[in-house]
Design a protein around this motif. Structure first.
Motif, PDB file in Angstrom:
ATOM      1  N   VAL A  33       0.867  -1.176   0.000  1.00 43.69           N
ATOM      2  CA  VAL A  33       0.000   0.000   0.000  1.00 43.69           C
ATOM      3  C   VAL A  33       0.906   1.228   0.000  1.00 43.69           C
ATOM      4  CG1 VAL A  33      -1.817   1.279   1.184  1.00 43.69           C
ATOM      5  CG2 VAL A  33      -1.786  -1.234   1.294  1.00 43.69           C
ATOM      6  N   GLY A  34       0.705   2.105  -0.974  1.00 47.21           N
ATOM      7  CA  GLY A  34       1.557   3.277  -1.101  1.00 47.21           C
ATOM      8  C   GLY A  34       1.224   4.363  -0.099  1.00 47.21           C
ATOM      9  N   VAL A  35       2.180   5.207   0.216  1.00 39.97           N
ATOM     10  CA  VAL A  35       1.973   6.340   1.101  1.00 39.97           C
ATOM     11  C   VAL A  35       0.929   7.277   0.489  1.00 39.97           C
ATOM     12  CG1 VAL A  35       3.046   8.399   2.086  1.00 39.97           C
ATOM     13  CG2 VAL A  35       4.277   6.220   2.107  1.00 39.97           C
ATOM     14  N   GLY A  36      -0.067   7.655   1.280  1.00 39.65           N
ATOM     15  CA  GLY A  36      -1.116   8.536   0.810  1.00 39.65           C
ATOM     16  C   GLY A  36      -2.170   7.865  -0.041  1.00 39.65           C
ATOM     17  N   GLU A  37      -2.100   6.554  -0.174  1.00 37.38           N
ATOM     18  CA  GLU A  37      -3.069   5.827  -0.991  1.00 37.38           C
ATOM     19  C   GLU A  37      -4.334   5.534  -0.185  1.00 37.38           C
ATOM     20  OE1 GLU A  37      -3.118   2.026  -4.062  1.00 37.38           O
ATOM     21  OE2 GLU A  37      -1.636   2.039  -2.456  1.00 37.38           O
ATOM     22  N   VAL A  38      -5.474   5.516  -0.872  1.00 38.25           N
ATOM     23  CA  VAL A  38      -6.731   5.044  -0.282  1.00 38.25           C
ATOM     24  C   VAL A  38      -6.921   3.621  -0.783  1.00 38.25           C
ATOM     25  CG1 VAL A  38      -9.213   5.401  -0.071  1.00 38.25           C
ATOM     26  CG2 VAL A  38      -7.693   7.373  -0.249  1.00 38.25           C
ATOM     27  N   PHE A  39      -6.746   2.671   0.122  1.00 35.89           N
ATOM     28  CA  PHE A  39      -6.708   1.257  -0.241  1.00 35.89           C
ATOM     29  C   PHE A  39      -7.924   0.554   0.357  1.00 35.89           C
ATOM     30  CE2 PHE A  39      -5.315  -3.174   0.202  1.00 35.89           C
ATOM     31  CZ  PHE A  39      -4.719  -3.415  -1.032  1.00 35.89           C
ATOM     32  N   MET A 125     -10.465  21.008  14.482  1.00 31.30           N
ATOM     33  CA  MET A 125     -11.382  19.914  14.210  1.00 31.30           C
ATOM     34  C   MET A 125     -12.833  20.363  14.326  1.00 31.30           C
ATOM     35  SD  MET A 125     -11.814  16.264  16.238  1.00 31.30           S
ATOM     36  CE  MET A 125     -10.044  16.028  16.298  1.00 31.30           C
ATOM     37  N   LEU A 126     -13.153  21.092  15.412  1.00 30.04           N
ATOM     38  CA  LEU A 126     -14.530  21.529  15.631  1.00 30.04           C
ATOM     39  C   LEU A 126     -14.962  22.527  14.568  1.00 30.04           C
ATOM     40  CD1 LEU A 126     -14.592  21.925  19.516  1.00 30.04           C
ATOM     41  CD2 LEU A 126     -15.339  19.983  18.127  1.00 30.04           C
ATOM     42  N   SER A 127     -14.035  23.362  14.133  1.00 24.86           N
ATOM     43  CA  SER A 127     -14.345  24.331  13.084  1.00 24.86           C
ATOM     44  C   SER A 127     -14.637  23.618  11.764  1.00 24.86           C
ATOM     45  CB  SER A 127     -13.174  25.302  12.915  1.00 24.86           C
ATOM     46  OG  SER A 127     -13.395  26.167  11.821  1.00 24.86           O
ATOM     47  N   ARG A 128     -13.839  22.620  11.440  1.00 22.24           N
ATOM     48  CA  ARG A 128     -14.013  21.889  10.188  1.00 22.24           C
ATOM     49  C   ARG A 128     -15.319  21.091  10.181  1.00 22.24           C
ATOM     50  NH1 ARG A 128     -10.108  18.757  10.616  1.00 22.24           N
ATOM     51  NH2 ARG A 128     -11.059  16.706  10.721  1.00 22.24           N
ATOM     52  N   LEU A 129     -15.652  20.473  11.327  1.00 19.88           N
ATOM     53  CA  LEU A 129     -16.846  19.637  11.410  1.00 19.88           C
ATOM     54  C   LEU A 129     -18.113  20.431  11.725  1.00 19.88           C
ATOM     55  CD1 LEU A 129     -15.444  16.553  13.382  1.00 19.88           C
ATOM     56  CD2 LEU A 129     -15.849  16.735  10.920  1.00 19.88           C
ATOM     57  N   GLY A 130     -17.938  21.632  12.261  1.00 19.42           N
ATOM     58  CA  GLY A 130     -19.101  22.420  12.649  1.00 19.42           C
ATOM     59  C   GLY A 130     -19.782  21.895  13.896  1.00 19.42           C
ATOM     60  N   LEU A 131     -18.999  21.405  14.851  1.00 21.67           N
ATOM     61  CA  LEU A 131     -19.533  20.833  16.086  1.00 21.67           C
ATOM     62  C   LEU A 131     -19.213  21.725  17.274  1.00 21.67           C
ATOM     63  CD1 LEU A 131     -18.615  17.045  15.648  1.00 21.67           C
ATOM     64  CD2 LEU A 131     -20.872  18.097  15.426  1.00 21.67           C
ATOM     65  N   ASP A 132     -20.009  21.574  18.338  1.00 26.21           N
ATOM     66  CA  ASP A 132     -19.814  22.298  19.590  1.00 26.21           C
ATOM     67  C   ASP A 132     -19.152  21.362  20.587  1.00 26.21           C
ATOM     68  OD1 ASP A 132     -20.060  23.561  22.087  1.00 26.21           O
ATOM     69  OD2 ASP A 132     -21.947  24.517  21.540  1.00 26.21           O
ATOM     70  N   ALA A 133     -18.080  21.802  21.220  1.00 30.26           N
ATOM     71  CA  ALA A 133     -17.342  20.967  22.169  1.00 30.26           C
ATOM     72  C   ALA A 133     -18.209  20.512  23.329  1.00 30.26           C
ATOM     73  CB  ALA A 133     -16.123  21.723  22.694  1.00 30.26           C
ATOM     74  N   ALA A 134     -19.266  21.283  23.669  1.00 37.39           N
ATOM     75  CA  ALA A 134     -20.095  20.975  24.838  1.00 37.39           C
ATOM     76  C   ALA A 134     -21.202  19.972  24.535  1.00 37.39           C
ATOM     77  CB  ALA A 134     -20.701  22.259  25.398  1.00 37.39           C
ATOM     78  N   GLN A 177     -20.003  12.629   2.409  1.00 38.23           N
ATOM     79  CA  GLN A 177     -19.268  13.615   3.207  1.00 38.23           C
ATOM     80  C   GLN A 177     -18.113  12.949   3.948  1.00 38.23           C
ATOM     81  OE1 GLN A 177     -22.462  15.108   5.620  1.00 38.23           O
ATOM     82  NE2 GLN A 177     -23.048  16.683   4.135  1.00 38.23           N
ATOM     83  N   PHE A 178     -18.337  11.733   4.425  1.00 39.04           N
ATOM     84  CA  PHE A 178     -17.284  10.997   5.117  1.00 39.04           C
ATOM     85  C   PHE A 178     -16.119  10.725   4.163  1.00 39.04           C
ATOM     86  CE2 PHE A 178     -15.040   7.516   7.033  1.00 39.04           C
ATOM     87  CZ  PHE A 178     -15.190   7.701   8.401  1.00 39.04           C
ATOM     88  N   TRP A 179     -16.444  10.369   2.927  1.00 36.98           N
ATOM     89  CA  TRP A 179     -15.384  10.097   1.962  1.00 36.98           C
ATOM     90  C   TRP A 179     -14.620  11.352   1.593  1.00 36.98           C
ATOM     91  CZ3 TRP A 179     -12.896   5.956   0.034  1.00 36.98           C
ATOM     92  CH2 TRP A 179     -13.359   4.711   0.473  1.00 36.98           C
ATOM     93  N   GLU A 180     -15.262  12.489   1.662  1.00 40.17           N
ATOM     94  CA  GLU A 180     -14.538  13.734   1.448  1.00 40.17           C
ATOM     95  C   GLU A 180     -13.477  13.933   2.528  1.00 40.17           C
ATOM     96  OE1 GLU A 180     -17.528  16.720   1.256  1.00 40.17           O
ATOM     97  OE2 GLU A 180     -18.220  16.122  -0.747  1.00 40.17           O
ATOM     98  N   LEU A 181     -13.798  13.542   3.771  1.00 44.21           N
ATOM     99  CA  LEU A 181     -12.813  13.604   4.855  1.00 44.21           C
ATOM    100  C   LEU A 181     -11.661  12.640   4.591  1.00 44.21           C
ATOM    101  CD1 LEU A 181     -15.130  13.732   8.032  1.00 44.21           C
ATOM    102  CD2 LEU A 181     -13.918  15.639   6.945  1.00 44.21           C
ATOM    103  N   ILE A 182     -11.992  11.473   4.051  1.00 45.96           N
ATOM    104  CA  ILE A 182     -10.952  10.496   3.712  1.00 45.96           C
ATOM    105  C   ILE A 182     -10.005  11.080   2.661  1.00 45.96           C
ATOM    106  CG2 ILE A 182     -10.539   8.301   2.518  1.00 45.96           C
ATOM    107  CD1 ILE A 182     -12.948   7.145   3.963  1.00 45.96           C
ATOM    108  N   TYR A 183     -10.563  11.694   1.627  1.00 47.69           N
ATOM    109  CA  TYR A 183      -9.729  12.281   0.578  1.00 47.69           C
ATOM    110  C   TYR A 183      -8.851  13.397   1.127  1.00 47.69           C
ATOM    111  CZ  TYR A 183     -12.565   9.840  -2.946  1.00 47.69           C
ATOM    112  OH  TYR A 183     -13.183   8.880  -3.699  1.00 47.69           O
ATOM    113  N   GLU A 184      -9.386  14.189   2.044  1.00 44.74           N
ATOM    114  CA  GLU A 184      -8.601  15.263   2.649  1.00 44.74           C
ATOM    115  C   GLU A 184      -7.415  14.685   3.409  1.00 44.74           C
ATOM    116  OE1 GLU A 184     -11.113  17.630   5.124  1.00 44.74           O
ATOM    117  OE2 GLU A 184     -12.406  18.283   3.464  1.00 44.74           O
TER     118      GLU A 184
END
Length: 250
Positions: A33-39, A125-134, A177-184
Motif C-alpha cells: 500500500v503506497g503512502v497517501g493511498e486510499v486502499f 477539528m470543531l471548526s471543520r466539522l461544525g460541532l460544539d465541544a459541549a 461527506q465521510f469520503w470527502e474527509l478520507i480524501y482530505e
C-alpha cells in the motif's frame, strides 16, 4: 535514462499467513500500500480480512510470512506500529456519555499529546466539522458521530489510519461527506486502509483487494479490475469471486 524511483510503501506484506490450529485464516497474501493511498480491503464475512487487519495493526502475530507497517516489523515492533497508526472500529469508538470536547481531550491524553497541541487541534477539528465541544456525543446523529470518530483517529497525525466499515448504517449523503474527509486525509499524506461492504465505495479507492477464503482473489485499481474480469461493476466482481467461499471462516 534514469529509472523512476520506486514508490514509497506504507504497508508491505509478503506471503503473510495466519493459522489457527489446522485452519488457515490468512493464506500467503502479498500486497503493498503506497503512502497517501486510499486502499480498499474487501471480502465476505469469514474471508480473512479481519484477521489480516489484526496482524497489520499489531494486535495479532502472523504464523509466517512478513509485513511492515509504517516502516515497522509486525513481529518485533508491534508497539511502535500502534503508536504510528490510527484506528476506527466498526463499532462506535467514542464515549457517548462524554461531550465532544471531553472525548477529544481523552484521546489526546491516550496519544500522549500536550495540552497545547490538543487545544489547537480541537479548535481546528470543531471548526471543520461544525460541532460544539459541549455537545454530548450521544446527542449526535450517527453520521456525525462517525465523522467525529474518524477525526479523533487522526488527532495524533498518524501515518496510516485503518477504518473498519466506517460508514455502516450511515445515509448516502453523509457517506459521501465521510469520503470527502478520507480524501482530505490522503491529500495530506495519510494512508487510508478501509474495509467496506458498500461496493459503490470500492470505486472511491485508488486500489482495492478482494479477499476470498483467506487469499487475495483480485488486486488493483477498480477500473483495471473491471476490465480484467470483464464485469460492469465491482459488485459483480465481488459476487463472482465470493461465490466459491460458502462455508469459509476467518
Amino acid at each position: 535514462m534514469t529509472a523512476a524511483p520506486a514508490r514509497e510503501h506504507a504497508i508491505e506484506a509478503r506471503e503473510l499467513t495466519r493459522r489457527f490450529g489446522t485452519f488457515t485464516a490468512v493464506d500467503h497474501i502479498t500486497f503493498d500500500v503506497g503512502v497517501g493511498e486510499v486502499f480498499g480491503f474487501l471480502g465476505a464475512n469469514g474471508a480473512g480480512k479481519t484477521t489480516a487487519i489484526r496482524i497489520l495493526t499489531g494486535l495479532l502475530a502472523p504464523s509466517s510470512g512478513s509485513a511492515r507497517v509504517a516502516g515497522h516489523d509486525v513481529y518485533t515492533e508491534s508497539e511502535w506500529i500502534k503508536r504510528r497508526i490510527g484506528y476506527m472500529s466498526q463499532k462506535f469508538s467514542l464515549y457517548e456519555d462524554l461531550t465532544v470536547g471531553e472525548n477529544i481531550r481523552l484521546y489526546g491524553g491516550i496519544y500522549d499529546l500536550s495540552r497545547e497541541v490538543v487545544r489547537e487541534r480541537t479548535t481546528h477539528m470543531l471548526s471543520r466539522l461544525g460541532l460544539d465541544a459541549a455537545t454530548r456525543v450521544q446527542a449526535l446523529p450517527l453520521g456525525w458521530r462517525q465523522k467525529l470518530a474518524f477525526s479523533v483517529a487522526l488527532l495524533h497525525e498518524p501515518s496510516i489510519v485503518f477504518l473498519d466499515e466506517p460508514t455502516s448504517g450511515v445515509d448516502p449523503i453523509t457517506r459521501r461527506q465521510f469520503w470527502e474527509l478520507i480524501y482530505e486525509a490522503a491529500a495530506r499524506g495519510t494512508t487510508v486502509f478501509v474495509t467496506t461492504h458498500y461496493m459503490d465505495e470500492a470505486e472511491y479507492c485508488d486500489r482495492i483487494s478482494i479477499m476470498v477464503a483467506g487469499r487475495i482473489g483480485a488486486l488493483g485499481a477498480p477500473a483495471e479490475l473491471k476490465s480484467q474480469f470483464d464485469v460492469g461493476s465491482i459488485d459483480e466482481l465481488f459476487v463472482r469471486l465470493a461465490r466459491p467461499t460458502a462455508g469459509a471462516a476467518g
